[in-house]
Design a protein around this motif. Structure first.
Motif, PDB file in Angstrom:
ATOM      1  N   ALA A  18     -53.425  63.301  53.947  1.00 27.04           N
ATOM      2  CA  ALA A  18     -54.091  64.019  52.856  1.00 27.04           C
ATOM      3  C   ALA A  18     -55.600  64.075  53.086  1.00 27.04           C
ATOM      4  O   ALA A  18     -56.245  65.095  52.823  1.00 27.04           O
ATOM      5  CB  ALA A  18     -53.771  63.353  51.519  1.00 27.04           C
ATOM      6  N   ILE A  19     -56.157  62.975  53.603  1.00 29.35           N
ATOM      7  CA  ILE A  19     -57.590  62.954  53.911  1.00 29.35           C
ATOM      8  C   ILE A  19     -57.900  63.933  55.034  1.00 29.35           C
ATOM      9  O   ILE A  19     -58.881  64.689  54.979  1.00 29.35           O
ATOM     10  CB  ILE A  19     -58.034  61.526  54.300  1.00 29.35           C
ATOM     11  N   GLU A  20     -57.061  63.939  56.073  1.00 30.97           N
ATOM     12  CA  GLU A  20     -57.256  64.861  57.193  1.00 30.97           C
ATOM     13  C   GLU A  20     -57.255  66.308  56.712  1.00 30.97           C
ATOM     14  O   GLU A  20     -58.086  67.124  57.137  1.00 30.97           O
ATOM     15  CB  GLU A  20     -56.150  64.653  58.234  1.00 30.97           C
ATOM     16  N   ILE A  21     -56.318  66.625  55.834  1.00 28.18           N
ATOM     17  CA  ILE A  21     -56.207  68.003  55.338  1.00 28.18           C
ATOM     18  C   ILE A  21     -57.435  68.378  54.517  1.00 28.18           C
ATOM     19  O   ILE A  21     -57.975  69.486  54.660  1.00 28.18           O
ATOM     20  CB  ILE A  21     -54.903  68.161  54.526  1.00 28.18           C
ATOM     21  N   GLU A  22     -57.900  67.461  53.668  1.00 24.72           N
ATOM     22  CA  GLU A  22     -59.103  67.749  52.889  1.00 24.72           C
ATOM     23  C   GLU A  22     -60.292  68.007  53.807  1.00 24.72           C
ATOM     24  O   GLU A  22     -61.109  68.909  53.551  1.00 24.72           O
ATOM     25  CB  GLU A  22     -59.411  66.580  51.942  1.00 24.72           C
ATOM     26  N   ASP A  53     -48.620  71.289  65.740  1.00 28.05           N
ATOM     27  CA  ASP A  53     -47.579  71.191  66.765  1.00 28.05           C
ATOM     28  C   ASP A  53     -47.645  72.368  67.736  1.00 28.05           C
ATOM     29  O   ASP A  53     -47.470  72.201  68.948  1.00 28.05           O
ATOM     30  CB  ASP A  53     -46.197  71.129  66.100  1.00 28.05           C
ATOM     31  N   LYS A  54     -47.902  73.555  67.212  1.00 30.88           N
ATOM     32  CA  LYS A  54     -47.960  74.758  68.056  1.00 30.88           C
ATOM     33  C   LYS A  54     -49.098  74.660  69.072  1.00 30.88           C
ATOM     34  O   LYS A  54     -48.944  75.058  70.240  1.00 30.88           O
ATOM     35  CB  LYS A  54     -48.137  76.000  67.178  1.00 30.88           C
ATOM     36  N   LEU A  55     -50.252  74.143  68.639  1.00 29.87           N
ATOM     37  CA  LEU A  55     -51.418  74.045  69.517  1.00 29.87           C
ATOM     38  C   LEU A  55     -51.397  72.796  70.385  1.00 29.87           C
ATOM     39  O   LEU A  55     -52.254  72.636  71.263  1.00 29.87           O
ATOM     40  CB  LEU A  55     -52.707  74.083  68.688  1.00 29.87           C
ATOM     41  N   GLY A  56     -50.439  71.898  70.118  1.00 32.16           N
ATOM     42  CA  GLY A  56     -50.270  70.724  70.966  1.00 32.16           C
ATOM     43  C   GLY A  56     -51.185  69.565  70.651  1.00 32.16           C
ATOM     44  O   GLY A  56     -51.424  68.701  71.519  1.00 32.16           O
ATOM     45  N   TYR A  57     -51.692  69.484  69.419  1.00 35.05           N
ATOM     46  CA  TYR A  57     -52.515  68.332  69.037  1.00 35.05           C
ATOM     47  C   TYR A  57     -51.626  67.198  68.548  1.00 35.05           C
ATOM     48  O   TYR A  57     -50.629  67.425  67.868  1.00 35.05           O
ATOM     49  CB  TYR A  57     -53.512  68.720  67.943  1.00 35.05           C
ATOM     50  N   ARG A  58     -52.029  65.990  68.870  1.00 37.89           N
ATOM     51  CA  ARG A  58     -51.223  64.824  68.457  1.00 37.89           C
ATOM     52  C   ARG A  58     -51.383  64.544  66.962  1.00 37.89           C
ATOM     53  O   ARG A  58     -50.431  64.135  66.300  1.00 37.89           O
ATOM     54  CB  ARG A  58     -51.626  63.588  69.271  1.00 37.89           C
ATOM     55  N   THR A  59     -52.586  64.776  66.455  1.00 34.36           N
ATOM     56  CA  THR A  59     -52.861  64.509  65.044  1.00 34.36           C
ATOM     57  C   THR A  59     -53.665  65.654  64.439  1.00 34.36           C
ATOM     58  O   THR A  59     -54.262  66.477  65.158  1.00 34.36           O
ATOM     59  CB  THR A  59     -53.686  63.213  64.871  1.00 34.36           C
ATOM     60  N   LEU A  60     -53.688  65.687  63.115  1.00 29.65           N
ATOM     61  CA  LEU A  60     -54.538  66.659  62.431  1.00 29.65           C
ATOM     62  C   LEU A  60     -56.008  66.358  62.677  1.00 29.65           C
ATOM     63  O   LEU A  60     -56.840  67.266  62.702  1.00 29.65           O
ATOM     64  CB  LEU A  60     -54.233  66.650  60.931  1.00 29.65           C
ATOM     65  N   SER A  61     -56.343  65.084  62.866  1.00 28.41           N
ATOM     66  CA  SER A  61     -57.734  64.716  63.162  1.00 28.41           C
ATOM     67  C   SER A  61     -58.195  65.323  64.481  1.00 28.41           C
ATOM     68  O   SER A  61     -59.345  65.770  64.606  1.00 28.41           O
ATOM     69  CB  SER A  61     -57.872  63.194  63.215  1.00 28.41           C
ATOM     70  N   ALA A  62     -57.290  65.360  65.470  1.00 27.96           N
ATOM     71  CA  ALA A  62     -57.628  65.972  66.751  1.00 27.96           C
ATOM     72  C   ALA A  62     -57.864  67.469  66.572  1.00 27.96           C
ATOM     73  O   ALA A  62     -58.775  68.051  67.180  1.00 27.96           O
ATOM     74  CB  ALA A  62     -56.514  65.720  67.759  1.00 27.96           C
TER      75      ALA A  62
END
Length: 285
Positions: A18-22, A53-62
């Motif tokens: 939730a923090i990452e999304i904000e 997932d489509k762009l291949g990032y491991r996390t939303l932070s990345a």
């Protein structure tokens, strides 16, 4: 005990996400001036996960880091958050209701303005343009088709769709009470259907945000379908207020089949017109 630990870990992960999304939404606003902070969190979360997932990032932070340092990522995120799945004459009974109940009122005006808000790749605009042509209203009508997705607006202004979609468009058109053959309005080649340029002679395609932008004209009909479902309650209220301010007295508003004015702070500005099709009329005061 193991279940309790797992639940705590899941809860902590949800809070972190939730923090990452904000932070991503703040980055989009501060860096690219697109404001998605009033969008439904469930929808935003689902789409950002898919894009990660489509762009291949491991996390939303990345993905956030890339968004901040790589300008090319911004348009991809905006496009993914705003893409709408649509089709021509979607929910044919809505267009039949416009044809049978709203058009007779519109005929009484010497000139008309119609706003397709959140037009995406243009299917709803072309549906209305064809309907207005069939009903003899096209030449007195100016259409405004708006969206915040630049790619969608480009596709809408081109009016080219995959040929395998045309069968569904044609069936919808017939069920909506179409007075002609849909094939009269496009040419087919190389797996694509290109809609007649003449349908675009009386339309302005423009960038307009329902989140931040203001009224830009007095409309006789606003059609904004399956857009409000992506907004939270506060943004829905702002948008309905914007539509109320944009309509002439006794003008018409059409929403999507899962949308309603029932809980809006601006509900009193409208009266039900064809309620089962989510068509409302602005009050005459």
């Amino acid at each position: 005990m193991a279940r309790a630990v797992t639940t705590m870990e899941d809860s902590a992960a949800d809070r972190l996400e939730a923090i990452e999304i904000e932070l991503i939404l703040q980055a989009l606003f501060q860096r690219f001036h697109y404001d998605f902070r009033g969008y439904s969190r469930a929808s935003v979360t689902r789409r950002l996960r898919q894009l990660r997932d489509k762009l291949g990032y491991r996390t939303l932070s990345a993905m956030l880091e890339a968004l901040l340092h790589d300008p090319s990522i911004g348009p991809q995120v905006v496009s993914y958050l705003t893409v709408q799945v649509s089709e021509m004459f979607r929910d044919p009974s809505y267009f039949r209701a416009l044809r049978e109940h709203v058009v007779p009122h519109l005929r009484t005006y010497p000139s008309l303005k119609v706003w397709v808000a959140g037009c995406s790749s243009g299917e709803e605009f072309y549906s209305l343009a064809i309907l207005f042509r069939e009903e003899g209203l096209e030449q007195r009508t100016m259409f405004y088709a708006t969206d915040i997705n630049a790619g969608a607006l480009e596709a809408a202004s081109a009016g080219v769709y995959n040929l395998d979609r045309i069968r569904g468009f044609t069936e919808n058109h017939q069920q909506s009470g179409g007075r002609s053959s849909l094939s009269d309005y496009y040419t087919a080649a190389y797996g694509k259907a290109s809609f007649d340029r003449s349908l675009r002679e009386r339309v302005v395609f423009a960038d307009h945000s329902l989140v931040t932008d203001a009224v830009f004209g007095e409309m006789h009909l606003i059609s904004c379908r399956n857009v409000l479902i992506y907004f939270d309650n506060s943004l829905q209220d702002r948008t309905i207020g914007l539509f109320s301010d944009s309509l002439i007295r006794k003008g018409f508003l059409g929403l999507g089949s899962k949308e309603s004015l029932r809980f809006s702070a601006h509900a009193d500005a409208f009266q039900d017109f064809v309620l089962e099709e989510r068509i409302y009329q602005k009050q005459d005061h």
